[in-house]
Design a protein around this motif. Structure first.
Motif, PDB file in Angstrom:
ATOM      1  N   TYR A 132       0.840  -1.180   0.000  1.00 52.45           N
ATOM      2  CA  TYR A 132       0.000   0.000   0.000  1.00 52.45           C
ATOM      3  C   TYR A 132       0.880   1.236   0.000  1.00 52.45           C
TER       4      TYR A 132
ATOM      5  N   GLY B 242      -1.244  12.680   5.396  1.00 55.28           N
ATOM      6  CA  GLY B 242      -2.610  13.097   5.712  1.00 55.28           C
ATOM      7  C   GLY B 242      -3.682  12.373   4.922  1.00 55.28           C
ATOM      8  N   LYS B 243      -3.298  11.384   4.182  1.00 56.66           N
ATOM      9  CA  LYS B 243      -4.281  10.668   3.350  1.00 56.66           C
ATOM     10  C   LYS B 243      -4.425   9.217   3.802  1.00 56.66           C
ATOM     11  N   SER B 244      -5.328   8.523   3.124  1.00 61.94           N
ATOM     12  CA  SER B 244      -5.548   7.126   3.460  1.00 61.94           C
ATOM     13  C   SER B 244      -4.597   6.225   2.666  1.00 61.94           C
ATOM     14  N   LEU B 245      -4.820   4.940   2.747  1.00 62.21           N
ATOM     15  CA  LEU B 245      -3.956   3.981   2.076  1.00 62.21           C
ATOM     16  C   LEU B 245      -4.510   3.640   0.694  1.00 62.21           C
ATOM     17  N   GLU B 246      -3.614   3.595  -0.260  1.00 63.62           N
ATOM     18  CA  GLU B 246      -3.975   3.243  -1.627  1.00 63.62           C
ATOM     19  C   GLU B 246      -3.365   1.886  -1.941  1.00 63.62           C
ATOM     20  N   SER B 247      -4.181   0.977  -2.430  1.00 61.00           N
ATOM     21  CA  SER B 247      -3.687  -0.352  -2.767  1.00 61.00           C
ATOM     22  C   SER B 247      -2.807  -0.299  -4.009  1.00 61.00           C
TER      23      SER B 247
ATOM     24  N   LEU C  26      -9.115   3.882  10.541  1.00 59.42           N
ATOM     25  CA  LEU C  26      -9.339   3.590   9.125  1.00 59.42           C
ATOM     26  C   LEU C  26     -10.275   2.404   8.967  1.00 59.42           C
TER      27      LEU C  26
ATOM     28  N   TYR D 143      -9.867  -2.061   0.458  1.00 60.67           N
ATOM     29  CA  TYR D 143      -9.799  -0.676   0.002  1.00 60.67           C
ATOM     30  C   TYR D 143     -10.158   0.221   1.179  1.00 60.67           C
ATOM     31  N   PHE D 144      -9.269   1.176   1.417  1.00 58.96           N
ATOM     32  CA  PHE D 144      -9.385   1.967   2.630  1.00 58.96           C
ATOM     33  C   PHE D 144     -10.140   3.269   2.399  1.00 58.96           C
ATOM     34  N   GLY D 145     -10.857   3.667   3.436  1.00 58.87           N
ATOM     35  CA  GLY D 145     -11.508   4.962   3.447  1.00 58.87           C
ATOM     36  C   GLY D 145     -10.536   6.046   3.882  1.00 58.87           C
ATOM     37  N   PRO D 146     -11.009   7.303   3.925  1.00 61.04           N
ATOM     38  CA  PRO D 146     -10.135   8.430   4.260  1.00 61.04           C
ATOM     39  C   PRO D 146      -9.774   8.493   5.730  1.00 61.04           C
ATOM     40  N   GLY D 147     -10.526   7.770   6.568  1.00 58.27           N
ATOM     41  CA  GLY D 147     -10.218   7.750   7.990  1.00 58.27           C
ATOM     42  C   GLY D 147     -10.967   8.792   8.791  1.00 58.27           C
TER      43      GLY D 147
END
Lengths: 113, 112
Positions: free
Chosen positions: A35, A40-45, B90, B102-106
Motif C-alpha cells: 500500500y 494526511g491521506k488514506s492507504l492506496e492499494s 481507518l 480498500y481503505f476509506g479516508p479515515g
C-alpha cells in the motif's frame, strides 16, 4: 504471532535512481499486499501477491514475493518526485484470514529532484 | 463507483466520553475491517465483519466494539476514551474476506 518487518524505514533518494524496499514476515501467509500512503491521506492499494515467485509491475514500481524466504520486495526504477510517500507491506495470515492484515511500520520515501 | 466513506472525518472528545465512528463500504462489498493508526504503534487491526458477523478481533480492550448492519455499513464504538485512543481510525472494505481491502479516508480522533 505474525510479525512484519520493513527496511529501510526511511529512505531519501534522488530522482532517476533505483532502490528496493524489503519486507520480511515471520510465518506462513496466504497473501501479501503493498500500500501507499501520502501525508494526511488514506492507504492506496498498489499490489497483491498471491503465490511464490509472483511479480507485479505498475509503472516504475515492481513487487515480488518469495514465500520460501518469507520476503517481498518493492523495487523502484528511475524514481520520480511523485513517488514520494510512505509504503507499507501487509500480510494476511493463513487459516482463513485470522487477525486481519498485519502491517509493517512503513518505509517513508523521499525523492529529491 | 464511490469509494469507502467514513464519518465524521475529524472528532475531538474528552477523556471518559464515548465515540461512534461510521463506515460505508464500496457498493457490493460485504467485508469491513477497522484499523487504528498511530505514530507509535503504526497500523493495528481492530476487527473484521462479514455479513453482520465479527470474524476476527485484534488485540484491543473491550472498550473497542463494532457492528455491521444488513446493508454492510459498519460502526465502531469506543467507550471511556483515554488519551492513548487519539489516532486515525481507518475502515477498509472488500468484496469478501481475503481479498484486497480498500481503505476509506479515515476518522481522526483527538482525545483531550
Amino acid at each position: 504471532e505474525l510479525k512484519v518487518e520493513q527496511n529501510p524505514l526511511f529512505l531519501s533518494m534522488q530522482e532517476g535512481k533505483n532502490y528496493t524496499i524489503y519486507c520480511n514476515y515471520s510465518t506462513t501467509s496466504d497473501r501479501l499486499y503493498w500500500y501507499r500512503q501520502d501525508p494526511g491521506k488514506s492507504l492506496e492499494s498498489l499490489f497483491v501477491l498471491l503465490s511464490n515467485g509472483a511479480v507485479k509491475q505498475e509503472g516504475r514500481l515492481m513487487a515480488s514475493l518469495d514465500t520460501k524466504a518469507r520476503l517481498s520486495t518493492l523495487h523502484i526504477t528511475a524514481a520520480v518526485h511523485d513517488l514520494s510517500a510512505t509504503y507499507f507491506c501487509a500480510v494476511e495470515g493463513s487459516g482463513g484470514g485470522a487477525d486481519g492484515l498485519t502491517f509493517g511500520k512503513g518505509t517513508h520515501l523521499i525523492i529529491q529532484p | 463507483k464511490a469509494g469507502v466513506t467514513q464519518t465524521p472525518r475529524y472528532l475531538i472528545k474528552t477523556r471518559g466520553q464515548q465515540v461512534t465512528l461510521s463506515c460505508s463500504p464500496i457498493s457490493g462489498h460485504r467485508s469491513v475491517s477497522w484499523y487504528q493508526q498511530t505514530p507509535g504503534q503504526g497500523l493495528q487491526f481492530l476487527f473484521e465483519y462479514f455479513s453482520e458477523t465479527q470474524r476476527n478481533k485484534g488485540n484491543f480492550p473491550g472498550r473497542f466494539s463494532g457492528r455491521q448492519f444488513s446493508n454492510s455499513r459498519s460502526e465502531m464504538n469506543v467507550s471511556t476514551l483515554e488519551l492513548g485512543d487519539s489516532a486515525l481510525y481507518l475502515c477498509a472494505s472488500s468484496r469478501v474476506v481475503q481479498e484486497t481491502q480498500y481503505f476509506g479516508p479515515g476518522t481522526r480522533l483527538l482525545v483531550l
